[in-house]
Design a protein around this motif. Structure first.
Motif, PDB file in Angstrom:
ATOM      1  N   ASP A 190       0.839  -1.186   0.000  1.00 36.26           N
ATOM      2  CA  ASP A 190       0.000   0.000   0.000  1.00 36.26           C
ATOM      3  C   ASP A 190       0.880   1.244   0.000  1.00 36.26           C
ATOM      4  O   ASP A 190       2.099   1.173   0.142  1.00 36.26           O
ATOM      5  N   ASP A 256      -3.535  -9.275   7.319  1.00 43.17           N
ATOM      6  CA  ASP A 256      -3.564  -8.670   5.988  1.00 43.17           C
ATOM      7  C   ASP A 256      -4.446  -7.418   5.937  1.00 43.17           C
ATOM      8  O   ASP A 256      -4.464  -6.712   4.933  1.00 43.17           O
ATOM      9  N   GLU A 257      -5.167  -7.140   7.026  1.00 41.81           N
ATOM     10  CA  GLU A 257      -5.875  -5.874   7.136  1.00 41.81           C
ATOM     11  C   GLU A 257      -5.017  -4.813   7.815  1.00 41.81           C
ATOM     12  O   GLU A 257      -5.154  -3.620   7.524  1.00 41.81           O
TER      13      GLU A 257
END
Length: 365
Positions: A190, A256-257
């Motif tokens: 990200d 994974d969040e």
């Protein structure tokens, strides 16, 4: 369609690799079964996998002490249960957890085609298995030989913690082949976090010193100029931790969040959690809880690669806070972790592991 049986045990860090690879094979149309402890049943069935519990180990509760672990790894009852599973339904390949020595030994003796699943870095296991070989030899078990004759050894890890990785050979299911599959967690890159974010995630097992380590870490982040998210896992209750004001505490939250927006992971050096952070390009502060496990080795590897730091779990909160602050401000460390994350993600762990196991099944026909 090939037939696979995964033989595992309730070890925490081995759950994600086993589920990820088994699901990858299932999605390719293969027949997949899992044999493990009854305490694992809910997790594997929730993942859509056919699960059978060991008949010889009802009501399993892990004893993490060295003597308890050795009893588990050499338990011939688990080997007998594996043979019963194969008698009920043959398999082209049996995928066995690397620590289940009794199961590996019996499959090797009966010349059943099997693969070994390693859930930490391969280089950590080799010297440890040499030492364990001497310990289990009086029990009539052969630690070295089953590993040598596995077709192949599938390593749910990477060939190092520095990018770029050495060139990897073509996938091979030949005897003794060692295949680095990669990380098993879903990872993505990200944009940089909008604010410094520290994720604290320690062991899912209640190792000695776990509660005290939580206390020290939470004291260290008290008033830290960063977002702090703590995930306790099943080993700790929220009632047992005195979280400072502003610290987000969750019993469980998917990594994974959290990790795509993290600046730093504070963990115990467990291979699965550490590699998951690095796969997202997130540096790590490791506070190993168990000297007999891979945690201290993982911490040292992280520090050598410059993608994190390691220190004693007994470090004072002021020392831990200083290390967190230094890591948050270390741009070079972040850049090395980012490059490593890119290299880890390119391996596509579950797909790579499934592909080499398909080669193994083809060779058995």
């Amino acid at each position: 369609m090939a037939r696979y049986v995964f033989v595992t045990w309730d070890g925490g860090g081995n759950r994600m690799p086993t589920i990820a690879i088994a699901r990858a094979l299932l999605q390719r149309g293969h027949d997949v079964r899992v044999l493990g402890h009854d305490s694992q049943a809910a997790a594997y069935r929730a993942a859509g996998l056919r699960f059978t519990a060991y008949a010889s180990a009802p009501g399993f509760v892990l004893d993490p002490r060295p003597a308890g672990m050795l009893r588990l790894f050499t338990d011939r009852g688990l080997a007998d249960d594996t043979l019963s599973q194969l008698a009920a339904g043959p398999a082209d390949v049996v995928v066995v957890d690397c620590m289940l020595f009794a199961v590996l030994d019996v499959l090797d003796r009966m010349e059943q085609r099997f693969a070994v699943l390693e859930h930490t870095m391969h280089g950590f296991l080799t010297p440890g298995f040499r030492a364990l070989g001497a310990m289990v030899w009086p029990r009539g078990l052969r630690v070295g030989r089953p590993r040598t004759h596995a077709v192949p050894i599938v390593v749910a890890s990477v060939p190092g913690l520095a990018a770029p990785f050495p060139p990897q050979p073509a996938l091979s299911a030949s005897p003794g082949a060692v295949v680095y599959a990669g990380a098993m967690s879903r990872a993505r890159a990200d944009a940089a976090p909008t604010e410094p974010t520290v994720v604290v995630s320690l062991s899912t097992f209640r190792f000695a010193g776990l509660a005290e380590t939580w206390r020290r870490v939470l004291d260290a982040v008290d008033g830290l100029d960063a977002r702090v998210v703590a995930t306790l896992g099943p080993a700790m209750s929220p009632r047992e931790v005195a979280a400072p004001r502003g610290v987000e505490v969750h019993q469980w939250m998917p990594h994974d969040e959290l990790l795509p927006r993290a600046s730093l992971l504070v963990g115990h050096g467990g291979h699965g959690t550490t590699l998951a952070a690095l796969a997202h390009g997130v540096p790590v502060l490791a506070l190993p809880l168990d000297a007999t496990s891979d945690q201290p080795r993982m911490g040292r590897a992280v520090a050598r690669a410059g993608v994190g730091v390691t220190m004693s779990r007994r470090a004072e909160p002021t020392e831990i806070r200083r290390a967190i602050g230094a890591a948050l401000g270390d741009r070079a460390m972040r850049d090395r972790a980012r490059r490593l994350g890119e290299a880890v993600r390119r391996l596509d762990g579950p797909a790579r592991a499934a592909s080499v196991l398909e080669l193994s099944a083809s060779a058995s026909r």
